[in-house]
Design an enzyme around this catalytic site. Structure first.
Site, PDB file in Angstrom:
ATOM      1  N   TYR A 149      37.500  49.414  33.945  1.00 57.63           N
ATOM      2  CA  TYR A 149      36.509  48.678  33.156  1.00 57.63           C
ATOM      3  C   TYR A 149      35.283  49.561  32.877  1.00 57.63           C
ATOM      4  CZ  TYR A 149      32.526  45.910  31.956  1.00 57.63           C
ATOM      5  OH  TYR A 149      31.404  45.482  31.315  1.00 57.63           O
ATOM      6  N   ASP A 209      37.043  43.316  31.947  1.00 55.12           N
ATOM      7  CA  ASP A 209      36.660  42.827  33.278  1.00 55.12           C
ATOM      8  C   ASP A 209      37.099  41.361  33.400  1.00 55.12           C
ATOM      9  OD1 ASP A 209      34.931  41.451  31.684  1.00 55.12           O
ATOM     10  OD2 ASP A 209      33.114  41.960  32.805  1.00 55.12           O
ATOM     11  N   GLU A 260      26.222  49.165  34.111  1.00 59.94           N
ATOM     12  CA  GLU A 260      27.523  48.536  34.365  1.00 59.94           C
ATOM     13  C   GLU A 260      27.785  48.394  35.867  1.00 59.94           C
ATOM     14  OE1 GLU A 260      29.350  46.936  32.466  1.00 59.94           O
ATOM     15  OE2 GLU A 260      28.657  47.562  30.488  1.00 59.94           O
TER      16      GLU A 260
END
Ligand code: SF4
Length: 369
Positions: free
Chosen positions: A139, A157, A56
């Site tokens: 997020y 996001d 991520e």
């Protein structure tokens, strides 16, 4: 067999739904579509907390295809949180070289150290505790919590914000934190408790593959088409709403390739600000003549063998653009430079490739070394 579109309402009925009810209705079609269309990605194969976290962070501002080799190399070299916590800074920067935003790599290491000290070398399975770690915002915390720990927390996001604002025809500015929080709360209130990770990833995947920003969304392929208000009202070109960004500051710089005795000069940047603590080719703000360059670098004129203009190059950071011009300075011998942490020094050209990560901003000149 029941198909996802059997569960959809016709648009005339769907038009009356509240945003919450609209999102609730999306669950079935969205998860069905995800089951059929999810891409096979290296970090999805075994979604352990560490792998989800690293992927991520790498995926922020970088395309999936570009991230894959970085992710695989990172996992090979630093396969666990403890390896990351103990990694040398230069090795870590080298693994990150080319991804940009080096503060992210530094935050990864800081968070890994905290995870080792406080959580036995793993990430905490708690949304609030994840949020407190350096470099982890709502997020990323939501992605780790839901995908790796199965917790019903949203991962919203920019892509998901685009999808959600189109589905609900929201004209709120998606760059505002308050708007993001509202959507997070909305998602949290409707997401399925037993498939939170899939639900978040499905929204992310629709944003990446179908409800795309450029070139227009592919509504004909979208599992949410009959529930989407922006599509129904012909507003997909206007939504999401984003306030115009401030123009970037332009900075003129001269970058020096100082070469002598098969070596090239580099230096380590200061510990704060843009590209903090990274190595760089020496450079100065403004356009410099050869004599100004020699003076500012502390090179006596008698050392100069040859000076050569190099092509111009540009690099865009989030708030500033560097418009660069290059100057190669070939010297007869190594100049009498003082030593110091942030002063320039010479390295062998092979050593530069192996041991000193240079940020992408210098790539146009690095390849001329
Ligand atoms: S129908 Fe079109 S605009 Fe609406 S979510 Fe799907 S792709 Fe996006």
């Amino acid at each position: 067999m029941e198909r996802w579109y059997d569960k959809l309402l016709p648009l005339s009925d769907a038009g009356e739904l509240s945003p919450r009810e609209r999102l609730r209705q999306l669950e079935g079609p969205l998860l069905f579509w995800y089951g059929e269309n999810a891409r096979e990605l290296p970090w999805r194969q075994s979604p352990e907390p560490y792998r989800v976290w690293i992927s991520e962070i790498m995926l922020q501002q970088t395309r999936v295809e570009a991230v894959k080799p970085y992710f695989e190399r990172f996992m090979r070299e630093l396969p666990a949180v403890r390896d990351l916590a103990e990694a040398g800074d230069d090795r870590l920067m080298k693994l990150w070289e080319g991804l940009g935003y080096y503060s992210r790599a530094r935050n990864l290491k800081k968070a890994a150290i905290i995870a080792c000290e406080n959580y036995g070398g793993d990430l905490p399975g708690d949304y609030g505790a994840l949020l407190k770690l350096p470099g982890i915002g709502s997020y990323t915390a939501g992605a780790i919590a839901s995908i790796a720990f199965g917790l019903a927390e949203p991962a919203v996001d920019g892509n998901v914000l685009r999808v959600l604002s189109r589905v609900t025809a929201s004209r709120e500015d998606i760059q505002k934190q308050a708007v993001k929080r509202e959507f997070e709360n909305l998602v949290r209130s409707v997401m399925p408790k037993d498939r939170a990770g899939d639900y978040n990833q499905a929204l992310i995947e629709v944003g990446a593959l179908v409800c795309v920003p450029n070139g227009g969304p592919k509504c004909g392929e979208c599992p949410m088409a009959t529930l989407c208000l922006a599509r129904e009202r012909g507003l997909t070109g206007e939504i999401p709403v984003k306030a115009p960004k401030k123009a970037r500051r332009i900075e003129e710089r001269t970058v020096f390739l100082v070469e002598a005795d098969g070596k090239v000069a580099i230096r380590k940047r200061e510990g704060k600000g843009l590209l903090a603590s990274l190595y760089e080719l020496p450079n100065r703000e403004g356009q410099m003549s050869v004599s100004q360059a020699l003076e500012s670098l502390g090179i006596p004129e008698a050392f100069l063998l040859e000076a050569e203009e190099l092509p111009e190059a540009k690099h865009i950071f989030s708030h500033v653009e560097w418009h660069m011009r290059g100057l190669r300075l070939r010297l007869r011998d190594l100049p009498p430079w003082q030593k110091g942490e942030h002063l320039p020094f010479f390295v062998d050209k092979e050593e530069l490739a192996e041991g000193y990560p240079l940020p992408n901003a210098f790539s146009a000149y690095r390849k001329l070394v």
